[in-house]
Scaffold this motif. Structure first.
Motif, PDB file in Angstrom:
ATOM      1  N   ARG A  34      -0.468 -72.881 -85.968  1.00 40.40           N
ATOM      2  CA  ARG A  34       0.864 -72.881 -85.368  1.00 40.40           C
ATOM      3  C   ARG A  34       1.561 -74.192 -85.699  1.00 40.40           C
ATOM      4  NH1 ARG A  34       2.770 -74.789 -80.136  1.00 40.40           N
ATOM      5  NH2 ARG A  34       0.651 -75.569 -79.799  1.00 40.40           N
ATOM      6  N   VAL A  35       2.785 -74.093 -86.189  1.00 40.92           N
ATOM      7  CA  VAL A  35       3.557 -75.287 -86.541  1.00 40.92           C
ATOM      8  C   VAL A  35       4.345 -75.765 -85.337  1.00 40.92           C
ATOM      9  CG1 VAL A  35       5.454 -76.193 -87.948  1.00 40.92           C
ATOM     10  CG2 VAL A  35       3.733 -74.698 -88.982  1.00 40.92           C
ATOM     11  N   VAL A  36       4.248 -77.072 -85.071  1.00 38.06           N
ATOM     12  CA  VAL A  36       5.111 -77.731 -84.096  1.00 38.06           C
ATOM     13  C   VAL A  36       5.879 -78.807 -84.851  1.00 38.06           C
ATOM     14  CG1 VAL A  36       5.265 -79.062 -81.965  1.00 38.06           C
ATOM     15  CG2 VAL A  36       3.504 -77.289 -82.205  1.00 38.06           C
ATOM     16  N   ARG A  37       7.180 -78.714 -84.811  1.00 45.43           N
ATOM     17  CA  ARG A  37       8.037 -79.663 -85.530  1.00 45.43           C
ATOM     18  C   ARG A  37       8.473 -80.775 -84.576  1.00 45.43           C
ATOM     19  NH1 ARG A  37      11.749 -76.668 -89.525  1.00 45.43           N
ATOM     20  NH2 ARG A  37       9.729 -76.708 -90.613  1.00 45.43           N
ATOM     21  N   LEU A  38       8.394 -81.998 -85.068  1.00 44.44           N
ATOM     22  CA  LEU A  38       8.742 -83.164 -84.254  1.00 44.44           C
ATOM     23  C   LEU A  38       9.756 -84.009 -85.018  1.00 44.44           C
ATOM     24  CD1 LEU A  38       8.078 -84.844 -81.664  1.00 44.44           C
ATOM     25  CD2 LEU A  38       6.299 -85.994 -82.996  1.00 44.44           C
ATOM     26  N   GLY A  39      10.922 -84.266 -84.395  1.00 43.81           N
ATOM     27  CA  GLY A  39      11.960 -85.066 -85.036  1.00 43.81           C
ATOM     28  C   GLY A  39      13.276 -84.323 -85.122  1.00 43.81           C
ATOM     29  N   ARG A  40      14.193 -84.818 -85.915  1.00 44.04           N
ATOM     30  CA  ARG A  40      15.540 -84.251 -85.993  1.00 44.04           C
ATOM     31  C   ARG A  40      15.551 -82.818 -86.493  1.00 44.04           C
ATOM     32  NH1 ARG A  40      19.125 -89.272 -88.531  1.00 44.04           N
ATOM     33  NH2 ARG A  40      18.791 -90.733 -86.799  1.00 44.04           N
ATOM     34  N   ARG A  41      14.646 -82.499 -87.400  1.00 41.72           N
ATOM     35  CA  ARG A  41      14.608 -81.141 -87.957  1.00 41.72           C
ATOM     36  C   ARG A  41      14.219 -80.107 -86.913  1.00 41.72           C
ATOM     37  NH1 ARG A  41      10.543 -80.565 -91.158  1.00 41.72           N
ATOM     38  NH2 ARG A  41      11.323 -78.926 -92.522  1.00 41.72           N
ATOM     39  N   ALA A  42      13.725 -80.560 -85.759  1.00 42.40           N
ATOM     40  CA  ALA A  42      13.313 -79.646 -84.697  1.00 42.40           C
ATOM     41  C   ALA A  42      14.486 -79.179 -83.842  1.00 42.40           C
ATOM     42  CB  ALA A  42      12.263 -80.315 -83.809  1.00 42.40           C
ATOM     43  N   GLY A  43      15.673 -79.771 -84.056  1.00 44.99           N
ATOM     44  CA  GLY A  43      16.825 -79.380 -83.254  1.00 44.99           C
ATOM     45  C   GLY A  43      17.075 -80.342 -82.105  1.00 44.99           C
ATOM     46  N   PRO A  44      17.974 -79.972 -81.186  1.00 41.41           N
ATOM     47  CA  PRO A  44      18.403 -80.883 -80.122  1.00 41.41           C
ATOM     48  C   PRO A  44      17.275 -81.418 -79.250  1.00 41.41           C
ATOM     49  CG  PRO A  44      19.838 -78.967 -80.240  1.00 41.41           C
ATOM     50  CD  PRO A  44      18.677 -78.688 -81.149  1.00 41.41           C
ATOM     51  N   ARG A  45      16.256 -80.616 -79.015  1.00 38.69           N
ATOM     52  CA  ARG A  45      15.157 -81.051 -78.149  1.00 38.69           C
ATOM     53  C   ARG A  45      14.155 -81.940 -78.883  1.00 38.69           C
ATOM     54  NH1 ARG A  45      14.534 -78.080 -73.458  1.00 38.69           N
ATOM     55  NH2 ARG A  45      12.279 -78.298 -73.534  1.00 38.69           N
ATOM     56  N   ARG A  46      14.271 -81.982 -80.221  1.00 39.37           N
ATOM     57  CA  ARG A  46      13.416 -82.819 -81.075  1.00 39.37           C
ATOM     58  C   ARG A  46      11.958 -82.366 -81.102  1.00 39.37           C
ATOM     59  NH1 ARG A  46      18.009 -83.817 -82.360  1.00 39.37           N
ATOM     60  NH2 ARG A  46      18.853 -85.909 -82.735  1.00 39.37           N
ATOM     61  N   VAL A  47      11.630 -81.282 -80.411  1.00 40.06           N
ATOM     62  CA  VAL A  47      10.306 -80.654 -80.467  1.00 40.06           C
ATOM     63  C   VAL A  47      10.519 -79.150 -80.521  1.00 40.06           C
ATOM     64  CG1 VAL A  47       8.085 -80.271 -79.320  1.00 40.06           C
ATOM     65  CG2 VAL A  47       9.193 -82.505 -79.160  1.00 40.06           C
ATOM     66  N   ARG A  48       9.913 -78.503 -81.500  1.00 40.21           N
ATOM     67  CA  ARG A  48      10.069 -77.060 -81.618  1.00 40.21           C
ATOM     68  C   ARG A  48       8.762 -76.431 -82.073  1.00 40.21           C
ATOM     69  NH1 ARG A  48      14.238 -73.740 -85.632  1.00 40.21           N
ATOM     70  NH2 ARG A  48      13.696 -71.650 -84.880  1.00 40.21           N
ATOM     71  N   SER A  49       8.329 -75.428 -81.336  1.00 37.09           N
ATOM     72  CA  SER A  49       7.099 -74.714 -81.665  1.00 37.09           C
ATOM     73  C   SER A  49       7.441 -73.376 -82.312  1.00 37.09           C
ATOM     74  CB  SER A  49       6.271 -74.481 -80.402  1.00 37.09           C
ATOM     75  OG  SER A  49       5.125 -73.702 -80.684  1.00 37.09           O
ATOM     76  N   PHE A  50       6.664 -73.003 -83.327  1.00 35.03           N
ATOM     77  CA  PHE A  50       6.862 -71.751 -84.038  1.00 35.03           C
ATOM     78  C   PHE A  50       5.701 -70.801 -83.751  1.00 35.03           C
ATOM     79  CE2 PHE A  50       9.379 -74.883 -86.196  1.00 35.03           C
ATOM     80  CZ  PHE A  50      10.514 -74.200 -86.626  1.00 35.03           C
ATOM     81  N   PRO A  51       5.884 -69.500 -83.994  1.00 35.66           N
ATOM     82  CA  PRO A  51       4.794 -68.543 -83.744  1.00 35.66           C
ATOM     83  C   PRO A  51       3.560 -68.861 -84.600  1.00 35.66           C
ATOM     84  CG  PRO A  51       6.878 -67.397 -84.001  1.00 35.66           C
ATOM     85  CD  PRO A  51       7.134 -68.822 -84.398  1.00 35.66           C
ATOM     86  N   ALA A  52       2.409 -68.517 -84.064  1.00 39.16           N
ATOM     87  CA  ALA A  52       1.151 -68.764 -84.773  1.00 39.16           C
ATOM     88  C   ALA A  52       0.976 -67.789 -85.927  1.00 39.16           C
ATOM     89  CB  ALA A  52      -0.020 -68.648 -83.803  1.00 39.16           C
ATOM     90  N   HIS A  53       0.282 -68.264 -86.961  1.00 42.10           N
ATOM     91  CA  HIS A  53      -0.067 -67.444 -88.111  1.00 42.10           C
ATOM     92  C   HIS A  53      -1.566 -67.591 -88.367  1.00 42.10           C
ATOM     93  CE1 HIS A  53       3.910 -66.069 -89.338  1.00 42.10           C
ATOM     94  NE2 HIS A  53       4.361 -67.252 -88.939  1.00 42.10           N
ATOM     95  N   PHE A  54      -2.020 -67.083 -89.510  1.00 40.72           N
ATOM     96  CA  PHE A  54      -3.428 -67.155 -89.849  1.00 40.72           C
ATOM     97  C   PHE A  54      -3.656 -68.074 -91.038  1.00 40.72           C
ATOM     98  CE2 PHE A  54      -3.225 -62.896 -87.825  1.00 40.72           C
ATOM     99  CZ  PHE A  54      -4.123 -63.135 -86.795  1.00 40.72           C
ATOM    100  N   CYS A  55      -4.720 -68.863 -90.940  1.00 41.58           N
ATOM    101  CA  CYS A  55      -5.137 -69.759 -92.014  1.00 41.58           C
ATOM    102  C   CYS A  55      -6.627 -69.551 -92.271  1.00 41.58           C
ATOM    103  CB  CYS A  55      -4.880 -71.220 -91.644  1.00 41.58           C
ATOM    104  SG  CYS A  55      -3.141 -71.635 -91.405  1.00 41.58           S
ATOM    105  N   HIS A  56      -7.096 -70.070 -93.394  1.00 42.61           N
ATOM    106  CA  HIS A  56      -8.505 -69.933 -93.734  1.00 42.61           C
ATOM    107  C   HIS A  56      -9.021 -71.231 -94.328  1.00 42.61           C
ATOM    108  CE1 HIS A  56     -12.073 -68.624 -96.075  1.00 42.61           C
ATOM    109  NE2 HIS A  56     -12.203 -67.775 -95.083  1.00 42.61           N
ATOM    110  N   VAL A  57     -10.178 -71.656 -93.874  1.00 38.94           N
ATOM    111  CA  VAL A  57     -10.889 -72.793 -94.449  1.00 38.94           C
ATOM    112  C   VAL A  57     -12.087 -72.233 -95.204  1.00 38.94           C
ATOM    113  CG1 VAL A  57     -12.221 -74.893 -93.988  1.00 38.94           C
ATOM    114  CG2 VAL A  57     -10.132 -74.426 -92.689  1.00 38.94           C
ATOM    115  N   GLY A  58     -12.157 -72.535 -96.479  1.00 36.40           N
ATOM    116  CA  GLY A  58     -13.256 -72.056 -97.302  1.00 36.40           C
ATOM    117  C   GLY A  58     -14.048 -73.204 -97.893  1.00 36.40           C
ATOM    118  N   ALA A  59     -15.119 -72.883 -98.582  1.00 39.57           N
ATOM    119  CA  ALA A  59     -15.968 -73.880 -99.221  1.00 39.57           C
ATOM    120  C   ALA A  59     -16.238 -73.452-100.654  1.00 39.57           C
ATOM    121  CB  ALA A  59     -17.286 -74.050 -98.469  1.00 39.57           C
ATOM    122  N   ALA A  60     -16.030 -74.395-101.583  1.00 37.01           N
ATOM    123  CA  ALA A  60     -16.297 -74.116-102.995  1.00 37.01           C
ATOM    124  C   ALA A  60     -16.555 -75.428-103.709  1.00 37.01           C
ATOM    125  CB  ALA A  60     -15.117 -73.388-103.651  1.00 37.01           C
ATOM    126  N   GLY A  61     -17.580 -75.458-104.558  1.00 35.49           N
ATOM    127  CA  GLY A  61     -17.869 -76.658-105.324  1.00 35.49           C
ATOM    128  C   GLY A  61     -18.209 -77.865-104.481  1.00 35.49           C
TER     129      GLY A  61
END
Length: 218
Positions: free
Chosen positions: A102-129
């Motif tokens: 889940r992305v949480v934006r901090l700073g001016r790009r987050a809008g007037p409140r300067r903190v903005r949370s976005f919906p969660a997505h899926f990520c994967h951590v893998g192992a190779a080499g």
């Protein structure tokens, strides 16, 4: 910084499959791309990164301070340690598997409140080499790359991919799509990937493991 500027092939080899219950089945995607770029090897954590990107990571404390100063305690308190600049804990080790991210934006790009949370997505951590790699599998921004471990954190070195399942871009292929970040543990089964954006903004990706019972076997 130890190590000189050398020409090095940055080779990312990632085998990713969507192993999440409730998400659409995806064809296994392989990242296998090399780009010759001038890099700096710090000789410690084995990081391979251009000087300009390393400078941006080195400036992370000041960027964080600027972003932190723009926000109000009331608006960021609900995120707990996730947004705290000094919240990194020892033992940052990530385990291969599926993660909610889940992305949480901090700073001016987050809008007037300067903190903005976005919906969660899926990520994967893998192992190779003998290394870990990271791929964001859903959503609009799709970073994929390798994780270089140091004592208290990982450094993520990768690129924003063009489409879901197409992980063909490696760091150095297109500088406009290159992305570097710091990954830290901030609690039990809770990590954050901190991406500096400009001089006063951060994108902070919260990582929490998908429960084992929701991950498909193989």
């Amino acid at each position: 910084m130890p190590g000189g500027i050398v020409m090095r092939s940055v080779v990312l080899a990632v085998l990713v499959s969507c192993a999440l219950a409730g998400c659409a089945t995806q064809r296994a995607a392989v990242v296998a791309s090399a780009a010759h770029v001038a890099v700096v090897d710090d000789g410690g954590a084995g990081q391979v990164i251009r000087p300009a990107d390393q400078a941006r990571l080195d400036a992370l404390p000041s960027i964080w301070q600027a972003a932190w100063g723009q926000s109000r305690e009331r608006t960021r308190s609900g995120e707990g340690a996730l947004l705290e600049p000094a919240a990194a804990l020892d033992h940052p080790e990530l385990s291969p598997g599926s993660y909610n991210c889940r992305v949480v934006r901090l700073g001016r790009r987050a809008g007037p409140r300067r903190v903005r949370s976005f919906p969660a997505h899926f990520c994967h951590v893998g192992a190779a080499g003998g290394m870990l790699n990271f791929t964001k599998q859903t959503g609009s921004d799709l970073p994929a790359g390798q994780l270089y471990k140091s004592e208290k954190h990982y450094t993520f070195v990768g690129a924003l991919q063009r489409a879901v399942g197409d992980n063909s871009l490696s760091y150095g292929t297109d500088q406009a799509r290159d992305i570097t970040a710091v990954v830290e543990r901030v609690g039990p089964f809770r990590w954050r990937m901190v991406v500096p954006v400009g001089e006063q903004d951060l994108d902070i990706l919260e990582l929490t493991p998908v429960p084992v019972e929701r991950q498909a076997a193989g």
